[in-house]
Scaffold this motif. Sequence first.
Motif, mmCIF file in Angstrom:
data_model
loop_
_atom_site.group_PDB
_atom_site.id
_atom_site.type_symbol
_atom_site.label_atom_id
_atom_site.label_comp_id
_atom_site.label_asym_id
_atom_site.label_seq_id
_atom_site.Cartn_x
_atom_site.Cartn_y
_atom_site.Cartn_z
ATOM 1 N N PHE A 1 38.818 39.356 35.922
ATOM 2 C CA PHE A 1 38.483 40.514 37.095
ATOM 3 C C PHE A 1 38.682 41.065 36.638
ATOM 4 O O PHE A 1 38.927 42.152 36.066
ATOM 5 N N LEU A 2 37.876 41.914 38.023
ATOM 6 C CA LEU A 2 37.578 43.568 37.597
ATOM 7 C C LEU A 2 39.134 44.098 38.546
ATOM 8 O O LEU A 2 38.958 43.631 40.380
ATOM 9 N N ASP A 3 39.902 44.695 38.827
ATOM 10 C CA ASP A 3 40.797 45.671 39.722
ATOM 11 C C ASP A 3 39.749 45.952 40.415
ATOM 12 O O ASP A 3 38.847 46.656 40.895
ATOM 13 N N PRO A 4 40.774 47.149 41.273
ATOM 14 C CA PRO A 4 39.823 48.104 42.057
ATOM 15 C C PRO A 4 39.317 49.326 41.764
ATOM 16 O O PRO A 4 38.583 50.167 43.177
ATOM 17 N N ASN A 5 39.880 49.255 40.969
ATOM 18 C CA ASN A 5 39.449 50.260 40.604
ATOM 19 C C ASN A 5 38.631 49.753 38.545
ATOM 20 O O ASN A 5 38.413 51.396 37.708
ATOM 21 N N ASN A 6 38.320 48.771 39.120
ATOM 22 C CA ASN A 6 36.762 48.732 37.774
ATOM 23 C C ASN A 6 37.514 48.046 36.038
ATOM 24 O O ASN A 6 36.535 47.968 35.761
ATOM 25 N N ASN A 7 38.581 48.327 36.361
ATOM 26 C CA ASN A 7 39.411 48.114 34.554
ATOM 27 C C ASN A 7 39.565 46.326 34.565
ATOM 28 O O ASN A 7 39.571 45.127 36.102
ATOM 29 N N GLN B 1 44.316 33.097 40.684
ATOM 30 C CA GLN B 1 42.643 33.983 40.804
ATOM 31 C C GLN B 1 42.105 34.175 42.733
ATOM 32 O O GLN B 1 41.986 35.658 43.348
ATOM 33 N N ALA B 2 43.242 33.176 43.097
ATOM 34 C CA ALA B 2 42.560 33.646 45.682
ATOM 35 C C ALA B 2 43.473 34.271 45.834
ATOM 36 O O ALA B 2 42.962 35.553 46.385
ATOM 37 N N LYS B 3 44.546 35.008 45.261
ATOM 38 C CA LYS B 3 45.154 36.038 44.921
ATOM 39 C C LYS B 3 44.809 36.876 44.948
ATOM 40 O O LYS B 3 45.393 38.684 45.973
ATOM 41 N N LEU B 4 44.231 36.708 43.613
ATOM 42 C CA LEU B 4 43.439 38.742 43.334
ATOM 43 C C LEU B 4 42.651 38.936 44.338
ATOM 44 O O LEU B 4 42.332 39.960 44.872
ATOM 45 N N VAL B 5 41.962 37.681 44.749
ATOM 46 C CA VAL B 5 39.965 37.898 44.941
ATOM 47 C C VAL B 5 41.026 38.141 46.513
ATOM 48 O O VAL B 5 40.040 39.607 47.223
ATOM 49 N N GLU B 6 41.705 37.400 47.190
ATOM 50 C CA GLU B 6 42.337 38.184 48.745
ATOM 51 C C GLU B 6 42.815 39.327 48.301
ATOM 52 O O GLU B 6 42.369 40.101 49.875
ATOM 53 N N ASN B 7 43.491 39.928 47.104
ATOM 54 C CA ASN B 7 43.642 41.667 47.457
ATOM 55 C C ASN B 7 42.816 42.429 47.374
ATOM 56 O O ASN B 7 43.142 44.041 46.716
#
Length: 117
Positions: free
Chosen positions: A103-109, A78-84
Amino acid sequence: MTGSGKINYIELPASDLELAKAFYASALGWSFEDYGPEYVAFNDGTFNGGFFKSDLSSSTESGAALVVLYTEELEELQAKLVENGARVCREIFEFPGGRRFHFLDPNNNELAVWSDK
């Protein structure tokens, strides 16, 4: 028929394919192969899929299927995903058999990550 009906591939929308590639490569180590300006295939080490150019996004709120990833280290991933660049849209919660977050990726998926640990 052998293997008939097994999930083999998944495709997700992405308005910015370069952003999708950068995020998933950095956060999860996925590899990519471009197929023109509007499509990129990915491999996560065991599973194949792709991102197609679209201004839409995939979310459970709109009735889309949920892609669920697995890890033995839930908080660390979770921390690594948020960091990225991911945004947590559902904090870690317990369910019978494990724990997970969305989570939502940078394209909101919207995707989820679960662990039995």
